[in-house]
Design an enzyme around this catalytic site. Structure first.
Site, PDB file in Angstrom:
ATOM      1  N   ASN A   1       0.867  -1.188   0.000  1.00 20.97           N
ATOM      2  CA  ASN A   1       0.000   0.000   0.000  1.00 20.97           C
ATOM      3  C   ASN A   1       0.899   1.232   0.000  1.00 20.97           C
ATOM      4  O   ASN A   1       1.485   1.581   1.020  1.00 20.97           O
ATOM      5  CB  ASN A   1      -0.912  -0.014   1.228  1.00 20.97           C
TER       6      ASN A   1
ATOM      7  N   LYS B   1       3.325   0.943   3.140  1.00 22.94           N
ATOM      8  CA  LYS B   1       2.923  -0.032   4.146  1.00 22.94           C
ATOM      9  C   LYS B   1       2.966  -1.421   3.525  1.00 22.94           C
ATOM     10  O   LYS B   1       2.487  -1.622   2.405  1.00 22.94           O
ATOM     11  CB  LYS B   1       1.502   0.266   4.653  1.00 22.94           C
TER      12      LYS B   1
ATOM     13  N   ARG C   1      -2.720  -2.175  -3.376  1.00 23.55           N
ATOM     14  CA  ARG C   1      -3.837  -1.248  -3.308  1.00 23.55           C
ATOM     15  C   ARG C   1      -3.626  -0.173  -4.370  1.00 23.55           C
ATOM     16  O   ARG C   1      -2.570   0.461  -4.437  1.00 23.55           O
ATOM     17  CB  ARG C   1      -3.910  -0.578  -1.942  1.00 23.55           C
TER      18      ARG C   1
ATOM     19  N   HIS D   1     -12.654   3.799  -0.723  1.00 23.20           N
ATOM     20  CA  HIS D   1     -12.734   2.884   0.430  1.00 23.20           C
ATOM     21  C   HIS D   1     -13.523   1.619   0.092  1.00 23.20           C
ATOM     22  O   HIS D   1     -14.109   0.981   0.980  1.00 23.20           O
ATOM     23  CB  HIS D   1     -13.374   3.563   1.654  1.00 23.20           C
TER      24      HIS D   1
ATOM     25  N   HIS E   1     -17.197   4.304   7.047  1.00 22.29           N
ATOM     26  CA  HIS E   1     -15.756   4.154   7.246  1.00 22.29           C
ATOM     27  C   HIS E   1     -15.221   5.512   7.701  1.00 22.29           C
ATOM     28  O   HIS E   1     -15.163   6.462   6.926  1.00 22.29           O
ATOM     29  CB  HIS E   1     -15.080   3.717   5.941  1.00 22.29           C
TER      30      HIS E   1
ATOM     31  N   GLY F   1      -9.529   9.752   6.478  1.00 22.11           N
ATOM     32  CA  GLY F   1     -10.445   9.851   5.351  1.00 22.11           C
ATOM     33  C   GLY F   1     -11.735   9.176   5.738  1.00 22.11           C
ATOM     34  O   GLY F   1     -11.723   8.153   6.429  1.00 22.11           O
TER      35      GLY F   1
ATOM     36  N   ARG G   1      -9.692  17.067   5.189  1.00 26.67           N
ATOM     37  CA  ARG G   1     -10.477  17.417   4.003  1.00 26.67           C
ATOM     38  C   ARG G   1     -11.810  18.026   4.417  1.00 26.67           C
ATOM     39  O   ARG G   1     -12.423  17.612   5.396  1.00 26.67           O
ATOM     40  CB  ARG G   1     -10.732  16.187   3.128  1.00 26.67           C
TER      41      ARG G   1
ATOM     42  N   GLU H   1      -8.718  -4.010   5.397  1.00 25.90           N
ATOM     43  CA  GLU H   1      -8.523  -3.867   3.958  1.00 25.90           C
ATOM     44  C   GLU H   1      -7.356  -4.710   3.460  1.00 25.90           C
ATOM     45  O   GLU H   1      -7.382  -5.236   2.341  1.00 25.90           O
ATOM     46  CB  GLU H   1      -8.309  -2.388   3.620  1.00 25.90           C
TER      47      GLU H   1
END
Length: 395
Positions: free
Chosen positions: A9, A16, A86, A175, A203, A207, A236, A380
């Site tokens: 990711n 990650k 991802r 997501h 979620h 984010g 955001r 995930e």
């Protein structure tokens, strides 16, 4: 030969990694941060020692260093048998996970205009692992793919049709791997089949997005063309009046400045003026810091409005599900959000909510609630590992 699946990711300045065995047990995980900067560093979870990196290491160098560290510390004895990546944006090209080849790489690059901060670094991770492990099957799992079942009335904007036809302007949602995991876990906990399960999945992390899932399929979601639309998030803004752009331009702000403000300096951070961390905001609010309390109030009110909005896409509701770092861990956010939804019949059990549903099979509603309310930890990485393993079997 025993299988091992490496999950990659890549963020804009981070990497990650997670390694799973064939029984879905996580063998190891690691992170590298501040990549391409002079203070780049990497570490393996559960190990206080940092992993040496070259100065201003890039994604490729960090990946090589971490995989080598896995081997040196005997967390893994051989190369992975499959690799899952991802990828944030798959546009309308990808409706599901795919084995990576040169054509897929080109298509991901073609979607970079829709996710300029994400797809290029996702490709950097793909290029690094393809170079290091050229014979190993690799799989791309897209944040947007699960939402490709949205009907046109949910994904189209009220703009000239040519904007969609010529420029692919529409709502895509993100997501998707988390929302897909939520509906599968909710079906299991409610003893239902996936095809008969309908939920609203929230979620909530740095984010945030919410999705209406009908009979296992995504039919509406809050994020749009980009991850900026929808709920208030850590930094955001979420939904704003588009007229704000003209107004800020009249004040002398340039487009790139506005973009930075809305993505990096707004949300919980912008309102509170302190932090985007919900735990810290709750502590500050308890100490009497009014902007932090206001940030929490706005976050929860906006979320409650979207819960109501998602019901327009459903004919039945099996559960409202909270997940993500905030959704899983903030009993205050869950309580405050549902306090705005009494007209819809949501009622919490205070003790179950306080314990995040961990002692009640995920459920936190009381006996009088019209609908079940669940807290489910997201995973995930596991979704990506499963997809990589499944597709690699056909390689």
């Amino acid at each position: 030969m025993k299988q091992s699946i490496l999950v990659v990711n890549c963020g804009s300045s981070s990497l990650k990694l997670a390694l799973f065995d064939e029984n879905e047990n996580k063998l190891a995980s690691a992170i590298a941060e501040r990549l391409s900067g002079p203070d780049a560093f990497a570490r393996i979870d559960g190990d206080d020692r940092t992993v040496p990196l070259p100065r201003s290491a890039n994604h490729k160098q960090a990946l090589i260093a971490l995989v080598l560290a896995f081997r040196e510390r005997r967390l893994v004895s051989a190369a992975p048998t499959s690799i899952g990546h991802r990828v944030v944006h798959g546009g309308e090209t990808f409706r599901e996970a795919v084995l990576i080849n040169d054509g897929v790489v080109e298509a991901i690059n073609d979607c970079a205009g829709l996710a300029p901060l994400h797809n290029p670094v996702n490709l950097a991770g793909i290029e690094a692992t393809r170079e290091q492990f050229p014979e190993i099957p690799q799989v791309a799992v897209f944040d947007t793919a699960y939402h490709q079942t949205l009907p046109p009335h949910a994904y189209l904007y009220a703009l000239p049709e040519s904007y969609y036809r010529d420029w692919s302007v529409r709502r895509y949602g993100f997501h998707g791997t988390s929302h897909f995991f939520m509906v599968n876990e909710a079906a299991r906990l409610l003893d239902k089949t996936l095809e008969t399960t309908s939920i609203i999945s929230a979620h909530l992390g740095n984010g945030c997005s919410i999705a209406a899932i009908k009979n296992g399929l995504s039919v509406d979601t809050s994020m749009g063309l980009t991850p900026l639309e929808g709920l208030v998030m850590g930094t955001r803004s979420g939904d704003i009046d588009p007229g704000l752009f003209d107004y800020l331009a009249s004040r002398g702000m340039q487009l790139d400045e506005v973009h930075k403000v809305l993505n990096k300096n707004s949300g919980l951070l912008g309102i509170s003026g302190k932090t985007n961390d919900m735990r810290t905001l709750c502590e500050l609010a308890d100490q009497g810091h009014e902007p932090s309390a206001l940030a929490i109030d706005i976050f929860c009110f906006r979320l409650a409005k979207y819960v109501g909005a998602m019901m327009a896409s459903l004919s039945d509701l099996d559960a409202l599900v909270f997940t993500g770092g905030i959704g899983e861990n903030s009993n205050r956010v869950r309580e405050k959000t549902l306090s705005h939804l009494k007209l819809l019949g949501f009622e919490l059990d205070a003790d179950k909510n306080e314990h995040h549903g961990r002692e009640s099979n995920g459920r936190i509603e009381n006996a009088n609630s019209r609908f079940p309310v669940l807290v489910i930890p997201t995973n995930e990485e596991l979704v990506i590992a499963r997809e990589a393993s499944r597709l690699a079997a056909s390689y």
